[in-house]
Design a protein around this motif. Sequence first.
Motif, mmCIF file in Angstrom:
data_model
loop_
_atom_site.group_PDB
_atom_site.id
_atom_site.type_symbol
_atom_site.label_atom_id
_atom_site.label_comp_id
_atom_site.label_asym_id
_atom_site.label_seq_id
_atom_site.Cartn_x
_atom_site.Cartn_y
_atom_site.Cartn_z
ATOM 1 N N ASP A 1 -7.980 6.973 -0.352
ATOM 2 C CA ASP A 1 -7.453 5.693 0.110
ATOM 3 C C ASP A 1 -8.660 4.895 0.586
ATOM 4 O O ASP A 1 -9.241 5.176 1.631
ATOM 5 N N ILE B 1 1.338 -8.903 1.158
ATOM 6 C CA ILE B 1 1.442 -7.438 1.211
ATOM 7 C C ILE B 1 1.293 -6.925 -0.226
ATOM 8 O O ILE B 1 1.932 -7.458 -1.140
ATOM 9 N N GLY B 2 0.454 -5.917 -0.415
ATOM 10 C CA GLY B 2 0.277 -5.382 -1.768
ATOM 11 C C GLY B 2 -0.432 -4.048 -1.756
ATOM 12 O O GLY B 2 -0.987 -3.623 -0.733
ATOM 13 N N THR C 1 -3.178 -5.491 0.988
ATOM 14 C CA THR C 1 -2.816 -6.324 2.139
ATOM 15 C C THR C 1 -4.050 -6.600 3.001
ATOM 16 O O THR C 1 -4.083 -7.577 3.739
ATOM 17 N N LYS C 2 -5.028 -5.716 2.920
ATOM 18 C CA LYS C 2 -6.163 -5.741 3.851
ATOM 19 C C LYS C 2 -7.337 -6.538 3.281
ATOM 20 O O LYS C 2 -7.178 -7.706 3.027
ATOM 21 N N GLY D 1 0.840 -1.198 0.000
ATOM 22 C CA GLY D 1 0.000 0.000 0.000
ATOM 23 C C GLY D 1 0.872 1.244 0.000
ATOM 24 O O GLY D 1 0.594 2.219 -0.704
ATOM 25 N N MET D 2 1.960 1.213 0.775
ATOM 26 C CA MET D 2 2.849 2.382 0.836
ATOM 27 C C MET D 2 3.510 2.652 -0.522
ATOM 28 O O MET D 2 3.712 3.808 -0.899
ATOM 29 N N SER E 1 -4.388 -0.440 0.107
ATOM 30 C CA SER E 1 -3.473 -1.446 0.599
ATOM 31 C C SER E 1 -4.226 -2.748 0.355
ATOM 32 O O SER E 1 -5.203 -3.040 1.057
ATOM 33 N N ASN F 1 -8.315 5.967 9.464
ATOM 34 C CA ASN F 1 -7.594 5.035 10.321
ATOM 35 C C ASN F 1 -6.904 5.860 11.411
ATOM 36 O O ASN F 1 -6.041 6.662 11.083
ATOM 37 N N GLU G 1 -0.787 -5.772 14.415
ATOM 38 C CA GLU G 1 -1.071 -4.703 13.458
ATOM 39 C C GLU G 1 -1.840 -5.300 12.282
ATOM 40 O O GLU G 1 -1.987 -6.504 12.165
ATOM 41 N N SER G 2 -2.265 -4.433 11.394
ATOM 42 C CA SER G 2 -2.980 -4.770 10.166
ATOM 43 C C SER G 2 -4.469 -5.034 10.406
ATOM 44 O O SER G 2 -4.964 -4.942 11.547
ATOM 45 N N LEU G 3 -5.166 -5.313 9.336
ATOM 46 C CA LEU G 3 -6.629 -5.394 9.353
ATOM 47 C C LEU G 3 -7.107 -6.069 8.076
ATOM 48 O O LEU G 3 -6.324 -6.297 7.156
ATOM 49 N N GLU H 1 -8.859 9.684 3.533
ATOM 50 C CA GLU H 1 -9.222 8.333 3.971
ATOM 51 C C GLU H 1 -10.638 8.486 4.471
ATOM 52 O O GLU H 1 -10.929 9.428 5.211
ATOM 53 N N THR I 1 1.289 6.536 6.369
ATOM 54 C CA THR I 1 1.013 7.574 5.361
ATOM 55 C C THR I 1 1.547 8.909 5.876
ATOM 56 O O THR I 1 2.222 9.657 5.157
ATOM 57 N N THR J 1 -8.919 1.764 1.415
ATOM 58 C CA THR J 1 -8.531 0.516 2.072
ATOM 59 C C THR J 1 -9.567 0.048 3.096
ATOM 60 O O THR J 1 -9.911 -1.131 3.147
ATOM 61 N N ARG K 1 -8.193 -0.511 18.571
ATOM 62 C CA ARG K 1 -8.876 -0.649 17.279
ATOM 63 C C ARG K 1 -9.031 -2.133 16.961
ATOM 64 O O ARG K 1 -8.044 -2.873 16.988
HETATM 65 O O1 P1T Z 1 0.945 -1.939 4.816
HETATM 66 P P1 P1T Z 1 0.773 -1.503 3.405
HETATM 67 O O2 P1T Z 1 0.244 -2.574 2.488
HETATM 68 O O3 P1T Z 1 1.991 -0.838 2.843
HETATM 69 O O4 P1T Z 1 -0.414 -0.402 3.412
HETATM 70 C C1 P1T Z 1 -0.291 0.836 4.015
HETATM 71 C C2 P1T Z 1 -1.642 1.387 4.369
HETATM 72 C C3 P1T Z 1 -2.229 2.307 3.516
HETATM 73 N N1 P1T Z 1 -3.435 2.850 3.776
HETATM 74 C C4 P1T Z 1 -4.125 2.503 4.879
HETATM 75 C C5 P1T Z 1 -5.453 3.133 5.139
HETATM 76 C C6 P1T Z 1 -3.600 1.565 5.773
HETATM 77 O O5 P1T Z 1 -4.313 1.258 6.864
HETATM 78 C C7 P1T Z 1 -2.319 0.997 5.516
HETATM 79 C C8 P1T Z 1 -1.688 0.018 6.439
HETATM 80 N N2 P1T Z 1 -2.280 -0.074 7.697
HETATM 81 C C9 P1T Z 1 -1.923 -0.930 8.687
HETATM 82 C C10 P1T Z 1 -0.904 -1.800 8.586
HETATM 83 C C11 P1T Z 1 -2.714 -0.845 9.928
HETATM 84 O O6 P1T Z 1 -2.662 -1.759 10.774
HETATM 85 O O7 P1T Z 1 -3.438 0.146 10.066
#
Ligand code: P1T
Length: 372
Positions: free
Chosen positions: A165, A199-200, A189-190, A74-75, A187, A142, A314-316, A138, A101, A167, A350
């Motif tokens: 965003d 992760i993506g 990843t979520k 996501g980053m 992201s 978050n 962490e993560s979601l 967003e 972010t 996500t 959270r």
């Molecule tokens: O972790 P990554 O795939 O690089 O994504 C970053 C990211 C981008 N935007 C939002 C809204 C996000 O919540 C995240 C990543 N967030 C977490 C890892 C978390 O636990 O909130």
Amino acid sequence: MQLEFETLAVHQQPDPGTGAIAPPIHPSTTFAQQEPGVHKGFEYSRTGNPTRRGLEEKLAALEGGRFGLAFASGMAAISAVLRLLGPGDEVIVSDDVYGGTYRLFQMLEKYGLRFTYLDTGDAANVAITERTKMIWLETPTNPLLKISDIAAIAALKGEALLVVDNTFSSPYLQRPLELGADIVVHSTTKYLGGHCDVIGGAVVTSDDRLHEKLKFIQNTIGAVPSPFDSFLVLRGIRTLALRMERHCSNAQRVAEFLETHPKVSRVYYPGLASHPGHELAGRQMRDYGGMVSFELNRNMVTFLKRLRVITLAESLGGVESLICHPASMTHAAIPKEERRNRGIKENLLRISVGIENYVDLKRDLEDALKTL
Ligand code: P1T
């Protein structure tokens, strides 16, 4: 044929070469050319890869956009979008965003970009100047789950690019391009990946010119996902609609349970009538999402240690419920004072509510909250 979202997420054209129903993973880094510049659409896998392309097309379709690009995180996706800008350009940002972010935006100040944080929950706060080249939203945010009115902000953005965003919602709950956004970021990843095993990131737009620029940036920077990671996200997407339904119904019940619990001082969930963005979320989103934040009025560490179903991590967006402490985990990159100004308190927790049976989630929370 126009497909409904659920069908679109599931449907996969069988592989034309073999009839395979699951998309093939193409690990090849390079592709044969008949003569220089004459090939079957692929040259080198950083530039384009068949498995990744399948994912990119699916992401675009789910967001109702024309072009999708997949990234290694996501980053990486966010970073690519910010490379559309140059020194002196201003970005207006929701005052509550993922800590990573915020950290990236801090870093980009070194290169002359300026970031103005404000409460985008009230569209009237969004004051565009001639320097404003981008608005970064967003919604829900978050970790405080604030809601911004995408269509209202799109109506006043002028020449600035509106980036959302998405996500926390996933395209199942919210489609920002249809509300006037120029670019959607994820992201993956979520919720899109959905199983905490990849992760993506992703960027989707319907604008040819923006897509060409972003594709150039993607190829130039090279933060692309592997074919195997692309396959995993594609696989996750097939069950996105079903998972989101359960995430939302479980989260609504978790939020209602926490709201009435005497040891919980405040609950943040757009699906609660007490949430200031409740009505707007009801209009803008199909449902209220799977994320619930709350403030516990005592013994946070004891509470977290007692949980047996919900895991501290962490993560979601994965199938399993996770809980995190934003101040020390996901939002630790924001200085304490700044965090406090933004309303992220030390006792804020959270939950990414998973798709388990709600009975077990409730019992887990109830037991952990007992005699705190
Ligand atoms: O972790 P990554 O795939 O690089 O994504 C970053 C990211 C981008 N935007 C939002 C809204 C996000 O919540 C995240 C990543 N967030 C977490 C890892 C978390 O636990 O909130």
